[in-house]
Scaffold this active site. Structure first.
Site, PDB file in Angstrom:
ATOM      1  N   ASN A   9       1.262  -1.141 -11.216  1.00  0.00           N
ATOM      2  CA  ASN A   9       0.839  -2.068 -10.156  1.00  0.00           C
ATOM      3  C   ASN A   9      -0.403  -1.485  -9.487  1.00  0.00           C
ATOM      4  O   ASN A   9      -0.310  -0.566  -8.687  1.00  0.00           O
ATOM      5  CB  ASN A   9       1.982  -2.233  -9.139  1.00  0.00           C
ATOM      6  CG  ASN A   9       1.576  -3.115  -7.968  1.00  0.00           C
ATOM      7  OD1 ASN A   9       0.500  -3.725  -7.980  1.00  0.00           O
ATOM      8  ND2 ASN A   9       2.427  -3.179  -6.952  1.00  0.00           N
ATOM      9  N   LYS A  11      -2.407  -2.734  -7.377  1.00  0.00           N
ATOM     10  CA  LYS A  11      -2.658  -3.164  -5.988  1.00  0.00           C
ATOM     11  C   LYS A  11      -4.161  -3.482  -5.824  1.00  0.00           C
ATOM     12  O   LYS A  11      -4.785  -3.939  -6.771  1.00  0.00           O
ATOM     13  CB  LYS A  11      -2.153  -2.122  -5.000  1.00  0.00           C
ATOM     14  CG  LYS A  11      -0.704  -1.710  -5.320  1.00  0.00           C
ATOM     15  CD  LYS A  11      -0.031  -0.945  -4.248  1.00  0.00           C
ATOM     16  CE  LYS A  11       1.397  -0.609  -4.692  1.00  0.00           C
ATOM     17  NZ  LYS A  11       2.189   0.035  -3.665  1.00  0.00           N
ATOM     18  N   HIS A  96       6.448  -8.980  -4.066  1.00  0.00           N
ATOM     19  CA  HIS A  96       6.295  -7.551  -3.779  1.00  0.00           C
ATOM     20  C   HIS A  96       6.416  -7.331  -2.269  1.00  0.00           C
ATOM     21  O   HIS A  96       5.968  -8.169  -1.480  1.00  0.00           O
ATOM     22  CB  HIS A  96       4.930  -7.056  -4.289  1.00  0.00           C
ATOM     23  CG  HIS A  96       4.804  -5.572  -4.196  1.00  0.00           C
ATOM     24  ND1 HIS A  96       4.471  -4.946  -3.022  1.00  0.00           N
ATOM     25  CD2 HIS A  96       5.011  -4.596  -5.109  1.00  0.00           C
ATOM     26  CE1 HIS A  96       4.464  -3.624  -3.223  1.00  0.00           C
ATOM     27  NE2 HIS A  96       4.784  -3.397  -4.491  1.00  0.00           N
ATOM     28  N   GLU A  98       4.830  -5.633  -0.232  1.00  0.00           N
ATOM     29  CA  GLU A  98       3.573  -5.696   0.541  1.00  0.00           C
ATOM     30  C   GLU A  98       3.176  -7.146   0.791  1.00  0.00           C
ATOM     31  O   GLU A  98       2.594  -7.468   1.833  1.00  0.00           O
ATOM     32  CB  GLU A  98       2.469  -4.906  -0.186  1.00  0.00           C
ATOM     33  CG  GLU A  98       2.682  -3.403  -0.019  1.00  0.00           C
ATOM     34  CD  GLU A  98       2.141  -2.555  -1.156  1.00  0.00           C
ATOM     35  OE1 GLU A  98       1.336  -3.046  -1.966  1.00  0.00           O
ATOM     36  OE2 GLU A  98       2.554  -1.383  -1.244  1.00  0.00           O
ATOM     37  N   GLU A 168      12.779  -2.298  -5.540  1.00  0.00           N
ATOM     38  CA  GLU A 168      11.824  -1.414  -4.868  1.00  0.00           C
ATOM     39  C   GLU A 168      12.219  -1.247  -3.399  1.00  0.00           C
ATOM     40  O   GLU A 168      11.860  -2.086  -2.562  1.00  0.00           O
ATOM     41  CB  GLU A 168      10.424  -2.019  -4.933  1.00  0.00           C
ATOM     42  CG  GLU A 168       9.870  -2.133  -6.332  1.00  0.00           C
ATOM     43  CD  GLU A 168       8.348  -2.074  -6.314  1.00  0.00           C
ATOM     44  OE1 GLU A 168       7.803  -1.206  -6.992  1.00  0.00           O
ATOM     45  OE2 GLU A 168       7.717  -2.857  -5.593  1.00  0.00           O
ATOM     46  N   GLY A 174       5.035   4.123  -1.878  1.00  0.00           N
ATOM     47  CA  GLY A 174       3.836   4.802  -1.382  1.00  0.00           C
ATOM     48  C   GLY A 174       4.117   5.930  -0.403  1.00  0.00           C
ATOM     49  O   GLY A 174       3.209   6.428   0.257  1.00  0.00           O
ATOM     50  N   SER A 214       7.459   5.322  -5.486  1.00  0.00           N
ATOM     51  CA  SER A 214       7.111   6.734  -5.660  1.00  0.00           C
ATOM     52  C   SER A 214       7.566   7.308  -7.005  1.00  0.00           C
ATOM     53  O   SER A 214       7.992   8.464  -7.086  1.00  0.00           O
ATOM     54  CB  SER A 214       7.650   7.568  -4.489  1.00  0.00           C
ATOM     55  OG  SER A 214       7.047   7.155  -3.273  1.00  0.00           O
TER      56      SER A 214
HETATM   57  P1  PGA Z   1       4.282   3.484  -5.424  1.00  0.00           P
HETATM   58  O1  PGA Z   1       4.238   1.874  -5.405  1.00  0.00           O
HETATM   59  O2  PGA Z   1       4.611   3.901  -6.830  1.00  0.00           O
HETATM   60  O3  PGA Z   1       2.921   3.914  -4.976  1.00  0.00           O
HETATM   61  O4  PGA Z   1       5.369   3.892  -4.478  1.00  0.00           O
HETATM   62  C1  PGA Z   1       5.156   1.115  -6.145  1.00  0.00           C
HETATM   63  C2  PGA Z   1       4.938  -0.339  -5.899  1.00  0.00           C
HETATM   64  O5  PGA Z   1       4.541  -0.719  -4.784  1.00  0.00           O
HETATM   65  O6  PGA Z   1       5.151  -1.175  -6.785  1.00  0.00           O
END
Ligand code: PGA
Length: 259
Positions: A9, A11, A96, A98, A168, A174, A214
């Site tokens: 992903n 982003k 997602h 976010e 998730e 993150g 993560s």
């Molecule tokens: P991350 O993000 O691996 O940076 O924690 C995962 C995601 O948001 O899909």
């Protein structure tokens, strides 16, 4: 037998030219990855560049990070499933955290987006996950079930089997603080149970359920040690082609422990 699936992903990262260079490097690093599906989700502006860089016989799947549910019209700033399909996308992330947190995506919207994706022959990856507050107050199961029930309302049992779900936990995204497999596995089981209940079939056993939050080359094997976890949705660790390739190689080499 469910096929493993590792999705990067991206982003809001990488210009179109950076994206092309990334794909060339990744292809050099990962010459063979039989038995595992790899998905890339560049931003909309880099989809074409990634598709071009993948060439006529792509070995990685192309996906988008979001879509709008209408097919066309006066929706400034939005991108439809028809547009994604036309540019060569095979799958799309929906819901997602976010999107939910910063852009107001609600469960009813994720439902319309899942339906729109299916209508255009795009595989939806529906993302679900609890916040830290939900977890601390013992609401994890309720939140996950609510997100699944609402997100998949009105979807035919047969279509449910074609979905991918990404679990998730919001607090793990993150933050460098991944859930432990002991925390993730019961939620993966709950997701399968809920899908089976919703579809009235054994769809829970067929759907790929990924873990995200993560994930790194260092911890991916711990997750894949469980037969419940079919792969990962990877954010930070997917942006560098060497790191992402390493993560995929570890995934290829790891086998689930017997239950
Ligand atoms: P991350 O993000 O691996 O940076 O924690 C995962 C995601 O948001 O899909």
């Amino acid at each position: 037998m469910r096929t493993r699936f590792i999705v990067g992903n991206w982003k809001m990262n990488k210009t179109a030219s950076e994206a092309g260079a990334f794909v060339h490097r990744l292809s050099q690093e990962l010459t063979s990855h039989a038995g595992i599906r790899i998905g890339l989700t560049p931003p909309f502006t880099a989809l074409q560049a990634v598709r071009d860089a993948l060439g006529p016989a792509p070995t990685f799947l192309l996906g988008a990070q979001n879509l709008y549910w209408e097919d066309k019209g006066a929706f400034t700033g939005e991108v439809s499933g028809a547009m994604l399909k036309d540019i060569g996308c095979q799958f799309v992330l929906v819901g997602h955290s976010e999107r939910r947190q910063y852009f107001g995506d609600q469960d009813s919207w994720t439902n319309k987006k899942v339906l729109a994706a299916l209508r255009h022959g795009l595989q939806p990856i529906l993302c679900v996950g609890e916040t830290l507050q939900d977890r601390d107050s013992g609401q994890t199961d309720l939140v996950i079930q609510r997100q699944l029930r609402a997100g998949l309302a009105g979807i035919e049992a047969q279509a449910v089997t074609t979905l991918t779900i990404a679990y998730e936990p919001v607090w793990a995204i993150g933050t460098g603080r991944a859930a432990s497999p002991e925390q993730a596995v019961p939620v993966h089981r709950l997701i399968r149970q809920t899908l089976t209940e919703l579809s009235g079939s054994d769809s829970g056993q067929h759907v790929a359920v990924l873990y995200g939050g993560s994930v790194t080359p260092h911890n991916i094997a711990d997750f894949l040690a469980s037969e419940e976890i079919d792969g990962a949705l990877v954010g930070g660790a997917c942006l560098d082609p060497v790191s992402f390739a390493t993560l995929v190689k570890v995934a290829i080499g790891s086998t689930p422990a017997k239950a």
